[in-house]
Design a protein around this motif. Structure first.
Motif, PDB file in Angstrom:
ATOM      1  N   LYS A   1       0.816  -1.211   0.000  1.00 56.24           N
ATOM      2  CA  LYS A   1       0.000   0.000   0.000  1.00 56.24           C
ATOM      3  C   LYS A   1       0.859   1.275   0.000  1.00 56.24           C
ATOM      4  O   LYS A   1       0.359   2.366  -0.290  1.00 56.24           O
ATOM      5  CB  LYS A   1      -0.927   0.020   1.221  1.00 56.24           C
ATOM      6  CG  LYS A   1      -2.018  -1.060   1.211  1.00 56.24           C
ATOM      7  CD  LYS A   1      -2.848  -0.988   2.487  1.00 56.24           C
ATOM      8  CE  LYS A   1      -3.946  -2.036   2.492  1.00 56.24           C
ATOM      9  NZ  LYS A   1      -5.013  -1.744   1.515  1.00 56.24           N
ATOM     10  N   LEU A   2       2.132   1.140   0.358  1.00 58.03           N
ATOM     11  CA  LEU A   2       3.020   2.302   0.378  1.00 58.03           C
ATOM     12  C   LEU A   2       3.376   2.708  -1.049  1.00 58.03           C
ATOM     13  O   LEU A   2       3.797   1.876  -1.860  1.00 58.03           O
ATOM     14  CB  LEU A   2       4.308   1.966   1.144  1.00 58.03           C
ATOM     15  CG  LEU A   2       5.433   3.004   1.076  1.00 58.03           C
ATOM     16  CD1 LEU A   2       5.015   4.312   1.754  1.00 58.03           C
ATOM     17  CD2 LEU A   2       6.714   2.457   1.702  1.00 58.03           C
ATOM     18  N   THR A   3       3.216   3.986  -1.358  1.00 58.69           N
ATOM     19  CA  THR A   3       3.678   4.511  -2.641  1.00 58.69           C
ATOM     20  C   THR A   3       5.175   4.730  -2.553  1.00 58.69           C
ATOM     21  O   THR A   3       5.639   5.602  -1.813  1.00 58.69           O
ATOM     22  CB  THR A   3       2.978   5.830  -2.989  1.00 58.69           C
ATOM     23  OG1 THR A   3       1.566   5.599  -3.108  1.00 58.69           O
ATOM     24  CG2 THR A   3       3.502   6.394  -4.311  1.00 58.69           C
ATOM     25  N   ILE A   4       5.948   3.927  -3.278  1.00 68.87           N
ATOM     26  CA  ILE A   4       7.404   4.047  -3.292  1.00 68.87           C
ATOM     27  C   ILE A   4       7.872   3.946  -4.731  1.00 68.87           C
ATOM     28  O   ILE A   4       7.573   2.976  -5.429  1.00 68.87           O
ATOM     29  CB  ILE A   4       8.080   2.998  -2.387  1.00 68.87           C
ATOM     30  CG1 ILE A   4       9.597   3.139  -2.428  1.00 68.87           C
ATOM     31  CG2 ILE A   4       7.634   1.594  -2.704  1.00 68.87           C
ATOM     32  CD1 ILE A   4      10.306   2.374  -1.331  1.00 68.87           C
ATOM     33  N   ILE A   5       8.574   4.969  -5.181  1.00 67.34           N
ATOM     34  CA  ILE A   5       8.978   5.058  -6.581  1.00 67.34           C
ATOM     35  C   ILE A   5      10.491   5.025  -6.679  1.00 67.34           C
ATOM     36  O   ILE A   5      11.192   5.725  -5.931  1.00 67.34           O
ATOM     37  CB  ILE A   5       8.433   6.351  -7.214  1.00 67.34           C
ATOM     38  CG1 ILE A   5       6.898   6.326  -7.197  1.00 67.34           C
ATOM     39  CG2 ILE A   5       8.941   6.513  -8.648  1.00 67.34           C
ATOM     40  CD1 ILE A   5       6.276   7.612  -7.693  1.00 67.34           C
TER      41      ILE A   5
ATOM     42  N   GLU B   1      18.251   7.711 -19.424  1.00 69.73           N
ATOM     43  CA  GLU B   1      16.976   7.017 -19.625  1.00 69.73           C
ATOM     44  C   GLU B   1      15.927   7.488 -18.615  1.00 69.73           C
ATOM     45  O   GLU B   1      14.803   7.804 -18.976  1.00 69.73           O
ATOM     46  CB  GLU B   1      17.193   5.508 -19.498  1.00 69.73           C
ATOM     47  CG  GLU B   1      18.109   4.945 -20.565  1.00 69.73           C
ATOM     48  CD  GLU B   1      18.619   3.559 -20.205  1.00 69.73           C
ATOM     49  OE1 GLU B   1      18.951   2.809 -21.133  1.00 69.73           O
ATOM     50  OE2 GLU B   1      18.712   3.243 -19.008  1.00 69.73           O
ATOM     51  N   ARG B   2      16.332   7.465 -17.350  1.00 70.06           N
ATOM     52  CA  ARG B   2      15.464   7.883 -16.245  1.00 70.06           C
ATOM     53  C   ARG B   2      14.061   7.277 -16.384  1.00 70.06           C
ATOM     54  O   ARG B   2      13.865   6.232 -16.959  1.00 70.06           O
ATOM     55  CB  ARG B   2      15.415   9.405 -16.152  1.00 70.06           C
ATOM     56  CG  ARG B   2      16.765  10.007 -15.901  1.00 70.06           C
ATOM     57  CD  ARG B   2      16.712  11.446 -15.502  1.00 70.06           C
ATOM     58  NE  ARG B   2      16.045  12.313 -16.438  1.00 70.06           N
ATOM     59  CZ  ARG B   2      16.079  13.619 -16.369  1.00 70.06           C
ATOM     60  NH1 ARG B   2      16.760  14.208 -15.410  1.00 70.06           N
ATOM     61  NH2 ARG B   2      15.458  14.358 -17.256  1.00 70.06           N
ATOM     62  N   VAL B   3      13.095   7.959 -15.789  1.00 72.33           N
ATOM     63  CA  VAL B   3      11.721   7.471 -15.873  1.00 72.33           C
ATOM     64  C   VAL B   3      11.120   7.879 -17.212  1.00 72.33           C
ATOM     65  O   VAL B   3      11.054   9.064 -17.529  1.00 72.33           O
ATOM     66  CB  VAL B   3      10.866   8.052 -14.728  1.00 72.33           C
ATOM     67  CG1 VAL B   3       9.413   7.642 -14.894  1.00 72.33           C
ATOM     68  CG2 VAL B   3      11.384   7.562 -13.385  1.00 72.33           C
TER      69      VAL B   3
ATOM     70  N   ALA C   1       4.237   7.406 -14.040  1.00 71.61           N
ATOM     71  CA  ALA C   1       5.148   7.482 -12.893  1.00 71.61           C
ATOM     72  C   ALA C   1       5.581   8.922 -12.655  1.00 71.61           C
ATOM     73  O   ALA C   1       5.649   9.390 -11.504  1.00 71.61           O
ATOM     74  CB  ALA C   1       6.363   6.584 -13.105  1.00 71.61           C
ATOM     75  N   MET C   2       5.878   9.644 -13.725  1.00 71.97           N
ATOM     76  CA  MET C   2       6.285  11.042 -13.573  1.00 71.97           C
ATOM     77  C   MET C   2       5.139  11.886 -13.034  1.00 71.97           C
ATOM     78  O   MET C   2       5.350  12.762 -12.188  1.00 71.97           O
ATOM     79  CB  MET C   2       6.777  11.598 -14.908  1.00 71.97           C
ATOM     80  CG  MET C   2       8.122  11.057 -15.364  1.00 71.97           C
ATOM     81  SD  MET C   2       9.441  11.237 -14.130  1.00 71.97           S
ATOM     82  CE  MET C   2       9.414  12.982 -13.790  1.00 71.97           C
ATOM     83  N   ASP C   3       3.937  11.623 -13.503  1.00 70.09           N
ATOM     84  CA  ASP C   3       2.777  12.350 -12.977  1.00 70.09           C
ATOM     85  C   ASP C   3       2.617  12.087 -11.482  1.00 70.09           C
ATOM     86  O   ASP C   3       2.253  12.989 -10.711  1.00 70.09           O
ATOM     87  CB  ASP C   3       1.499  11.936 -13.716  1.00 70.09           C
ATOM     88  CG  ASP C   3       1.418  12.523 -15.123  1.00 70.09           C
ATOM     89  OD1 ASP C   3       2.176  13.469 -15.413  1.00 70.09           O
ATOM     90  OD2 ASP C   3       0.611  12.016 -15.926  1.00 70.09           O
ATOM     91  N   THR C   4       2.896  10.849 -11.063  1.00 70.37           N
ATOM     92  CA  THR C   4       2.809  10.509  -9.643  1.00 70.37           C
ATOM     93  C   THR C   4       3.857  11.262  -8.843  1.00 70.37           C
ATOM     94  O   THR C   4       3.574  11.775  -7.753  1.00 70.37           O
ATOM     95  CB  THR C   4       2.981   8.992  -9.437  1.00 70.37           C
ATOM     96  OG1 THR C   4       1.962   8.283 -10.151  1.00 70.37           O
ATOM     97  CG2 THR C   4       2.899   8.628  -7.960  1.00 70.37           C
TER      98      THR C   4
ATOM     99  N   MET D   1      13.216  15.997 -10.491  1.00 70.63           N
ATOM    100  CA  MET D   1      12.239  16.346  -9.463  1.00 70.63           C
ATOM    101  C   MET D   1      11.580  17.710  -9.710  1.00 70.63           C
ATOM    102  O   MET D   1      10.777  18.171  -8.899  1.00 70.63           O
ATOM    103  CB  MET D   1      12.948  16.393  -8.101  1.00 70.63           C
ATOM    104  CG  MET D   1      13.492  15.061  -7.627  1.00 70.63           C
ATOM    105  SD  MET D   1      12.253  14.088  -6.767  1.00 70.63           S
ATOM    106  CE  MET D   1      12.062  15.052  -5.281  1.00 70.63           C
ATOM    107  N   THR D   2      11.911  18.354 -10.807  1.00 66.47           N
ATOM    108  CA  THR D   2      11.352  19.680 -11.095  1.00 66.47           C
ATOM    109  C   THR D   2       9.927  19.557 -11.622  1.00 66.47           C
ATOM    110  O   THR D   2       9.682  18.933 -12.659  1.00 66.47           O
ATOM    111  CB  THR D   2      12.227  20.429 -12.113  1.00 66.47           C
ATOM    112  OG1 THR D   2      13.540  20.601 -11.561  1.00 66.47           O
ATOM    113  CG2 THR D   2      11.627  21.784 -12.442  1.00 66.47           C
TER     114      THR D   2
END
Length: 349
Positions: free
Chosen positions: A197-201, A243-245, A250-253, A279-280
């Motif tokens: 249930k934890l949101t972890i990215i 490459e990153r995300v 995922a980026m919207d999250t 993170m911007t």
């Protein structure tokens, strides 16, 4: 429990409290693993498991194999000169073979490092001996999380907390399952369901999912050494700076978590340019309290970092909203336990 929306941003300095290697140390480990053990174009490397994985990738092609081993030699020679393996791979983003080789070495090194932590229990027992685990931020985070929580009402445990970790390891997830199972006397399945249930990215990916995680990724047990033929699939789940995300959801999250957070806590984070760029937020985040470690960072550099944090969130967040403390992650949580959980009385943040 966390009373307001709290986002933790976790870097390598935080995982180092469990003796996971940071940038320079990881680069040295990778340099040793990829160091050729002879002068032949297909010489063995410092790590026999990596040698087998690369030979399988070469698919019996001498020409392709020579390119992999040349890439290994280049990486090995360059590691003493780089900030981190990630920075080096970014510099060679146009070299597919070198990127593959570097990712293989990262995956092998991180899984090996997981295996040497006190969290690794092997196959003889399921349960971590917490007496043997050092006093790390993971323990303090869990104490904060569980303060005031009751066993009969755990489904809301992670309602106000989320994590963005820039590390490839799975120490956070593995620790949480162990903690919840022991502290609340839960079955392993119940503890795993709760942790899901934890949101972890992981913006740069991870070395496989743990077998209980909800993810399409390749499954790798904590600290496991996968067969050589499976290592490329594990390594493919790692992303470079370049490459990153690439997952828009995922980026919207990430942007949503940053905007909704009332407090953002940076733990063991290096505040590197490319990480701050990721993170911007595209708009302007709501005003918030910002707290972070700056262990080993000079005052002039910390001042620049405060402005970089503010710039990443838009005009509503000012440099003076950021408090950077010259201490390690666990100490920060100890010293700012109440301000993190409850906020500053009357501050509006």
């Amino acid at each position: 429990m966390f009373e307001r929306k709290t986002l933790f941003v976790v870097g390598a300095g935080a995982s180092s409290e469990l003796d996971m290697p940071m940038g320079g140390a990881l680069a040295n480990i990778i340099g040793d693993k990829l160091q050729p053990q002879g002068t032949d174009v297909r010489a063995s490397l410092g790590d026999a498991h990596l040698t087998r994985a690369i030979n399988l990738l070469a698919n019996n092609s001498d020409e392709r194999g020579a390119r992999f081993f040349k890439a290994a030699q280049l990486i090995s020679r360059a590691m003493p000169q780089t900030i981190s393996i990630d920075n080096f791979l970014h510099a060679h983003a146009d070299n597919e073979i070198l990127i593959q080789t570097g990712k293989l070495a990262i995956a092998a090194s991180i899984l090996e490092a997981e295996r040497t932590t006190k969290l690794y229990v092997g196959r003889d027992t399921d349960q971590v001996s917490f007496r043997a685990v050092p006093d790390t931020w993971h323990r303090t985070f869990c104490k904060m999380l569980c303060e005031g929580a009751q066993r009969t009402d755990l489904d809301h445990l992670f309602e106000n907390v989320s994590i963005i970790t820039f590390n490839y390891d799975r120490c956070i997830e593995h620790y949480l399952v162990q903690q919840l199972a022991v502290y609340f006397d839960l079955t392993w399945q119940r503890a795993r369901d709760l942790t899901n249930k934890l949101t972890i990215i992981h913006p740069y990916g991870q070395v496989g999912k743990l077998d209980w995680q909800d993810s399409p990724m390749v499954s790798v047990d904590f600290g496991q050494q996968p067969p050589a033929q499976d290592l490329p699939a594990v390594a493919a789940q790692i992303r470079t700076f370049t490459e990153r995300v690439d997952d828009a959801d995922a980026m919207d999250t990430i942007y949503y978590l940053i905007n909704e957070a009332k407090i953002i806590v940076y733990l063991g984070f290096s505040y590197g340019d490319m990480n701050m760029e990721l993170m911007t937020t595209p708009g302007h985040a709501a005003p918030k309290q910002i707290l972070g470690t700056s262990y080993g960072i000079s005052v002039p550099n910390a001042d620049v970092i405060k402005h970089a944090i503010a710039d990443s969130m838009g005009e509503n967040v000012l440099p003076e909203h950021a408090l950077l403390v010259n201490c390690k992650s666990n100490q920060l949580l100890y010293d700012y336990w109440r301000p993190i959980l409850k906020g500053r009385r009357g501050s509006g943040r």
